[in-house]
Design a protein around this motif. Structure first.
Motif, mmCIF file in Angstrom:
data_model
loop_
_atom_site.group_PDB
_atom_site.id
_atom_site.type_symbol
_atom_site.label_atom_id
_atom_site.label_comp_id
_atom_site.label_asym_id
_atom_site.label_seq_id
_atom_site.Cartn_x
_atom_site.Cartn_y
_atom_site.Cartn_z
ATOM 1 N N ARG A 186 5.880 -3.348 -11.812
ATOM 2 C CA ARG A 186 7.228 -3.485 -11.240
ATOM 3 C C ARG A 186 8.297 -2.761 -12.048
ATOM 4 N NH1 ARG A 186 5.432 -8.228 -12.407
ATOM 5 N NH2 ARG A 186 5.996 -9.137 -14.380
ATOM 6 N N ASP A 187 8.209 -2.790 -13.364
ATOM 7 C CA ASP A 187 9.244 -2.160 -14.183
ATOM 8 C C ASP A 187 9.150 -0.635 -14.192
ATOM 9 O OD1 ASP A 187 10.264 -4.666 -14.789
ATOM 10 O OD2 ASP A 187 9.043 -4.853 -16.605
ATOM 11 N N GLU A 188 8.022 -0.105 -13.752
ATOM 12 C CA GLU A 188 7.835 1.340 -13.685
ATOM 13 C C GLU A 188 8.256 1.909 -12.328
ATOM 14 O OE1 GLU A 188 3.771 2.291 -14.774
ATOM 15 O OE2 GLU A 188 3.715 0.458 -15.975
ATOM 16 N N MET A 189 8.557 1.028 -11.375
ATOM 17 C CA MET A 189 8.847 1.449 -10.011
ATOM 18 C C MET A 189 10.346 1.517 -9.776
ATOM 19 S SD MET A 189 5.796 1.834 -9.080
ATOM 20 C CE MET A 189 6.174 2.400 -7.444
ATOM 21 N N PRO A 190 10.802 2.485 -8.957
ATOM 22 C CA PRO A 190 12.227 2.505 -8.583
ATOM 23 C C PRO A 190 12.590 1.223 -7.838
ATOM 24 C CG PRO A 190 11.078 4.499 -7.834
ATOM 25 C CD PRO A 190 10.036 3.557 -8.353
ATOM 26 N N ALA A 191 13.796 0.734 -8.035
ATOM 27 C CA ALA A 191 14.237 -0.520 -7.426
ATOM 28 C C ALA A 191 14.052 -0.509 -5.910
ATOM 29 C CB ALA A 191 15.693 -0.796 -7.778
ATOM 30 N N GLU A 192 14.284 0.622 -5.262
ATOM 31 C CA GLU A 192 14.187 0.689 -3.801
ATOM 32 C C GLU A 192 12.760 0.563 -3.279
ATOM 33 O OE1 GLU A 192 14.347 4.948 -5.365
ATOM 34 O OE2 GLU A 192 15.474 3.106 -5.738
ATOM 35 N N SER A 193 11.764 0.673 -4.158
ATOM 36 C CA SER A 193 10.376 0.564 -3.700
ATOM 37 C C SER A 193 9.760 -0.804 -3.994
ATOM 38 C CB SER A 193 9.525 1.663 -4.324
ATOM 39 O OG SER A 193 9.391 1.447 -5.711
ATOM 40 N N ARG A 194 10.477 -1.687 -4.622
ATOM 41 C CA ARG A 194 9.881 -2.961 -5.055
ATOM 42 C C ARG A 194 9.499 -3.896 -3.911
ATOM 43 N NH1 ARG A 194 13.562 -3.364 -10.339
ATOM 44 N NH2 ARG A 194 12.407 -1.780 -11.514
ATOM 45 N N ASP A 195 10.103 -3.747 -2.732
ATOM 46 C CA ASP A 195 9.737 -4.572 -1.578
ATOM 47 C C ASP A 195 8.650 -3.929 -0.729
ATOM 48 O OD1 ASP A 195 11.497 -6.611 -2.216
ATOM 49 O OD2 ASP A 195 13.131 -5.745 -1.038
ATOM 50 N N ARG A 196 8.260 -2.730 -1.066
ATOM 51 C CA ARG A 196 7.216 -2.038 -0.304
ATOM 52 C C ARG A 196 5.841 -2.594 -0.686
ATOM 53 N NH1 ARG A 196 9.112 3.207 1.704
ATOM 54 N NH2 ARG A 196 7.054 4.082 1.338
ATOM 55 N N VAL A 197 4.899 -2.484 0.233
ATOM 56 C CA VAL A 197 3.562 -3.024 0.015
ATOM 57 C C VAL A 197 2.765 -2.090 -0.895
ATOM 58 C CG1 VAL A 197 1.381 -3.633 1.129
ATOM 59 C CG2 VAL A 197 3.556 -4.269 2.200
ATOM 60 N N MET A 198 2.291 -2.637 -2.014
ATOM 61 C CA MET A 198 1.439 -1.883 -2.924
ATOM 62 C C MET A 198 -0.006 -1.905 -2.447
ATOM 63 S SD MET A 198 0.882 -2.485 -6.945
ATOM 64 C CE MET A 198 -0.141 -1.383 -7.893
ATOM 65 N N HIS A 199 -0.423 -3.041 -1.872
ATOM 66 C CA HIS A 199 -1.795 -3.156 -1.374
ATOM 67 C C HIS A 199 -1.895 -4.346 -0.434
ATOM 68 C CE1 HIS A 199 -6.141 -2.880 -1.243
ATOM 69 N NE2 HIS A 199 -6.182 -4.187 -1.422
ATOM 70 N N VAL A 200 -2.648 -4.144 0.647
ATOM 71 C CA VAL A 200 -2.998 -5.226 1.560
ATOM 72 C C VAL A 200 -4.401 -4.950 2.078
ATOM 73 C CG1 VAL A 200 -1.991 -4.139 3.617
ATOM 74 C CG2 VAL A 200 -2.242 -6.642 3.515
ATOM 75 N N GLN A 201 -5.121 -6.014 2.364
ATOM 76 C CA GLN A 201 -6.486 -5.893 2.881
ATOM 77 C C GLN A 201 -6.628 -6.779 4.103
ATOM 78 O OE1 GLN A 201 -9.709 -6.068 0.021
ATOM 79 N NE2 GLN A 201 -10.988 -7.224 1.437
ATOM 80 N N LEU A 202 -7.248 -6.240 5.144
ATOM 81 C CA LEU A 202 -7.549 -6.978 6.360
ATOM 82 C C LEU A 202 -9.058 -7.093 6.483
ATOM 83 C CD1 LEU A 202 -6.912 -8.174 9.187
ATOM 84 C CD2 LEU A 202 -6.917 -5.820 10.041
ATOM 85 N N ASP A 203 -9.544 -8.322 6.586
ATOM 86 C CA ASP A 203 -10.962 -8.572 6.842
ATOM 87 C C ASP A 203 -11.082 -9.115 8.258
ATOM 88 O OD1 ASP A 203 -11.810 -7.757 4.313
ATOM 89 O OD2 ASP A 203 -11.532 -9.764 3.469
ATOM 90 N N ALA A 204 -11.903 -8.451 9.070
ATOM 91 C CA ALA A 204 -12.060 -8.843 10.470
ATOM 92 C C ALA A 204 -13.497 -8.617 10.906
ATOM 93 C CB ALA A 204 -11.112 -8.048 11.359
ATOM 94 N N ASP A 205 -14.205 -9.693 11.165
ATOM 95 C CA ASP A 205 -15.554 -9.637 11.727
ATOM 96 C C ASP A 205 -16.480 -8.708 10.932
ATOM 97 O OD1 ASP A 205 -17.512 -10.449 13.518
ATOM 98 O OD2 ASP A 205 -17.036 -8.867 14.961
ATOM 99 N N GLY A 206 -16.439 -8.826 9.606
ATOM 100 C CA GLY A 206 -17.323 -8.044 8.754
ATOM 101 C C GLY A 206 -16.797 -6.668 8.387
ATOM 102 N N ALA A 207 -15.677 -6.268 8.955
ATOM 103 C CA ALA A 207 -15.078 -4.965 8.643
ATOM 104 C C ALA A 207 -13.878 -5.165 7.725
ATOM 105 C CB ALA A 207 -14.636 -4.263 9.920
ATOM 106 N N THR A 208 -13.559 -4.132 6.952
ATOM 107 C CA THR A 208 -12.421 -4.175 6.041
ATOM 108 C C THR A 208 -11.551 -2.953 6.267
ATOM 109 O OG1 THR A 208 -13.699 -5.370 4.373
ATOM 110 C CG2 THR A 208 -11.731 -4.230 3.604
ATOM 111 N N LEU A 209 -10.250 -3.171 6.243
ATOM 112 C CA LEU A 209 -9.253 -2.110 6.335
ATOM 113 C C LEU A 209 -8.230 -2.378 5.247
ATOM 114 C CD1 LEU A 209 -8.187 0.300 8.083
ATOM 115 C CD2 LEU A 209 -6.906 -1.410 9.389
#
Length: 136
Positions: free
Chosen positions: A40-63
């Motif tokens: 967080r301290d290395e990131m510009p303030a305007e990017s702190r609400d942006r998603v760094m990572h998300v994972q979706l698991d659905a019926d054995g598949a991952t995105l």
């Protein structure tokens, strides 16, 4: 080894993954924002609400997905995340894919992975190699 599509967005990741979860009947793991991460301290303030990572698991598949930053800067890019179990396997696969290509982020330890790196292969296709640490 698992090959996982990784989608890049420019601020729409949270909305898109909520939509995908509803459409595919899956479960979201995360999302984690840049502001919630150890970076967080290395990131510009305007990017702190942006998603760094998300994972979706659905019926054995991952995105997986994120809102930038480079090399996944939201220009509609999709890359393949190679999820491996050992550091040796990560190093071998990364070196093989990088041969004749362009390394964007050298393979190294991060707060989430024993090894992670990003590259474009000799055909210009984007890849990430991930040897994950256990997640809480």
């Amino acid at each position: 080894m698992r090959l996982i599509p990784y989608l890049s967005f420019d601020g729409q990741c949270r909305e898109a993954f909520d939509f995908y979860a509803a459409a595919l009947g899956g479960k979201l793991l995360g999302p984690m924002t840049y502001g919630e991460s150890p970076m967080r301290d290395e990131m510009p303030a305007e990017s702190r609400d942006r998603v760094m990572h998300v994972q979706l698991d659905a019926d054995g598949a991952t995105l997986m997905g994120a809102d930038g930053p480079p090399p996944h800067d939201g220009r509609g890019n999709t890359c393949i995340n190679v999820d491996v179990q050992t550091i040796a396997e990560a190093e071998r696969i990364f070196a093989a894919l990088a041969e004749g290509g362009q390394v964007q982020m050298p393979l190294a330890e991060t707060f989430w992975a024993h090894r992670w790196g990003a590259l474009a292969d000799r055909y210009g296709k984007p890849w990430m190699v991930n040897c994950m640490k256990p997640m809480p």
